[in-house]
Scaffold this active site. Structure first.
Site, short mmCIF file in Angstrom:
data_model
loop_
_atom_site.label_atom_id
_atom_site.label_comp_id
_atom_site.label_asym_id
_atom_site.label_seq_id
_atom_site.Cartn_x
_atom_site.Cartn_y
_atom_site.Cartn_z
N LYS A 82 98.98 48.75 2.83
CA LYS A 82 99.56 49.83 3.65
C LYS A 82 100.76 49.00 4.59
O LYS A 82 101.34 49.58 5.28
CB LYS A 82 98.43 50.43 4.22
CG LYS A 82 98.76 51.58 4.96
CD LYS A 82 97.76 52.68 5.62
CE LYS A 82 96.40 51.98 6.38
NZ LYS A 82 95.80 52.89 7.34
N LYS B 221 90.37 48.95 11.10
CA LYS B 221 90.37 47.46 10.86
C LYS B 221 91.43 47.00 11.66
O LYS B 221 91.39 45.99 12.26
CB LYS B 221 90.58 46.88 9.43
CG LYS B 221 89.32 47.42 8.59
CD LYS B 221 89.66 46.94 7.48
CE LYS B 221 90.76 47.74 6.51
NZ LYS B 221 90.57 49.24 6.28
P1 ADP Z 1 92.39 50.72 9.09
O1 ADP Z 1 93.18 49.73 9.36
O2 ADP Z 1 91.04 50.47 8.86
O3 ADP Z 1 93.10 51.58 7.85
P2 ADP Z 1 93.29 51.86 11.55
O4 ADP Z 1 92.87 50.71 12.48
O5 ADP Z 1 94.89 51.82 11.22
O6 ADP Z 1 92.40 51.80 10.22
O7 ADP Z 1 92.83 53.12 12.17
C1 ADP Z 1 92.86 54.55 11.80
C2 ADP Z 1 93.31 55.39 12.79
O8 ADP Z 1 92.20 55.67 13.64
C3 ADP Z 1 94.51 54.98 13.39
O9 ADP Z 1 95.14 56.11 14.05
C4 ADP Z 1 93.64 54.62 14.90
O10 ADP Z 1 94.58 54.84 16.14
C5 ADP Z 1 92.34 55.47 15.01
N1 ADP Z 1 91.45 54.57 15.63
C6 ADP Z 1 90.71 53.67 15.41
N2 ADP Z 1 89.79 53.15 16.36
C7 ADP Z 1 89.68 54.22 17.01
C8 ADP Z 1 88.61 54.51 18.01
N3 ADP Z 1 87.80 53.76 18.40
N4 ADP Z 1 88.93 55.81 18.64
C9 ADP Z 1 89.80 56.56 18.45
N5 ADP Z 1 90.48 56.44 17.31
C10 ADP Z 1 90.66 55.41 16.71
MG MG Z 2 94.94 48.72 8.37
#
Ligand code: ADP
Ligand code: MG
Length: 309
Positions: free
Chosen positions: A39, A13
């Site tokens: 978070k 997200k």
């Molecule tokens: P959320 O906000 O839903 O908890 P994040 O955006 O923080 O998730 O993403 C979680 C992890 O996954 C991060 O380390 C991010 O860099 C990685 N990530 C997200 N999308 C991708 C993608 N398309 N390819 C590789 N890694 C990704």
């Molecule tokens: Mg997040």
């Protein structure tokens, strides 16, 4: 326009939100991103650090709103995107909805809430209690991030139910799903066939996104550094690393290394995913009020499929 990005924890997200925010800013919009996940790392890749949360700032000032200035809570991020982190209630106590409510209240007091063309709420969607659904009270569109697996689609279906519920009293629509970190979309397609809603984009697993998170930069900023390495990196060790990474990046993504740097954003296929999503949102799409599946329907839909393979 107010957007609320929902999805299961860890699904991508914040990554999606930050890059969509920049894409919208690149289209000339004044954008504020509000992280609503306890978070509080939603805006990390935009600012490069963990900014103080609204709740921490409010409690440090004994909830005296009049003692808080916009610069205490609104931080400038990459690409001109402004950033706020709501923060979380104390673990095991309090409610996420209260935190979001206080955040919006403070931004209104600071005359900031109505100053933006776009406000994007980045919201945790595992637990769809009243609190976590709070940003839907303000949103015109909900966007759901999912992968091609059961758990994220299960969470997506719960979020769809919340959208349907809120849409009874608010002018809220589901803009659609964004598939993330998956090269397959068979289960996503099965789900949207049963519960009709648009799919805005499907992004594969992209190594550069993982690296961008570790570096505390968005894809757009990484792309800009690759296009202008000398301007952006004065430190020579950093520069060498960047050049090395640049070569890998160009080879892997088959991007023309000699491309005109001015066009780098447009040439970068990853940034284009996000620009495409931003452009779809800017057309103010009709969206849908979803009719979620019952748990039984969802289990049957997604599990039957596995049993037959
Ligand atoms: P959320 O906000 O839903 O908890 P994040 O955006 O923080 O998730 O993403 C979680 C992890 O996954 C991060 O380390 C991010 O860099 C990685 N990530 C997200 N999308 C991708 C993608 N398309 N390819 C590789 N890694 C990704
Ligand atoms: Mg997040």
């Amino acid at each position: 326009m107010k957007l609320a990005v929902y999805g299961k924890g860890g699904i991508g997200k914040s990554t999606t939100s930050c890059n969509i925010s920049i894409a919208l800013a690149k289209r000339g919009k004044k954008v504020l991103q509000i992280g609503c996940d306890p978070k509080h790392d939603s805006t990390f890749t935009l600012t490069g650090f963990l900014i103080p949360t609204i709740i921490d700032t409010l409690s440090a000032k004994d909830y005296h709103y009049e003692d808080i200035w916009p610069e205490d809570v609104i931080y400038g991020g990459y690409g001109g995107v402004d950033c706020v982190e709501a923060g979380g209630p104390p673990a095991g106590a309090g409610c996420g909805g209260y935190v979001v409510g206080e955040t919006v209240k403070l931004l209104k007091e600071l005359n900031a809430f109505f100053e933006y063309d776009i406000i994007l709420f980045d919201v945790l969607g595992d637990v769809v209690c009243g609190g976590f659904a709070a940003p839907l009270n303000y949103a015109d569109y909900c966007i759901i991030v999912t992968d091609n697996g059961f758990d994220a689609l299960f969470a997506a279906n719960r979020i769809a139910a919340s959208v349907r519920e809120k849409a009874r009293t608010h002018p809220l629509r589901l803009a659609g799903l964004i598939g993330n970190r998956t090269s397959k979309r068979d289960l996503i397609d099965k789900y949207v066939f049963a519960c009709p809603m648009p799919v805005l984009e499907v992004l594969p697993l992209i190594e550069e996104i993982r690296i961008s998170r570790v570096k505390g930069k968005t894809l757009f900023e990484m792309s800009s550094i690759l296009a202008h390495p000398l301007e952006n990196n004065q430190d020579s060790a950093k520069q060498n690393l960047m050049h090395q990474h640049q070569d890998n990046f160009f080879t892997k993504n088959k991007i023309d290394n000699n491309a005109n740097p001015e066009n780098m954003y447009e040439n970068d296929y990853i940034c284009n995913f996000y620009l495409n999503i931003a452009d779809q949102l800017l057309t103010e799409p009709e969206g849908v009020i979803p009719r979620e599946l019952s748990d039984k329907e969802l289990f049957t839909l997604l599990s039957d499929f596995y049993l037959k393979v």
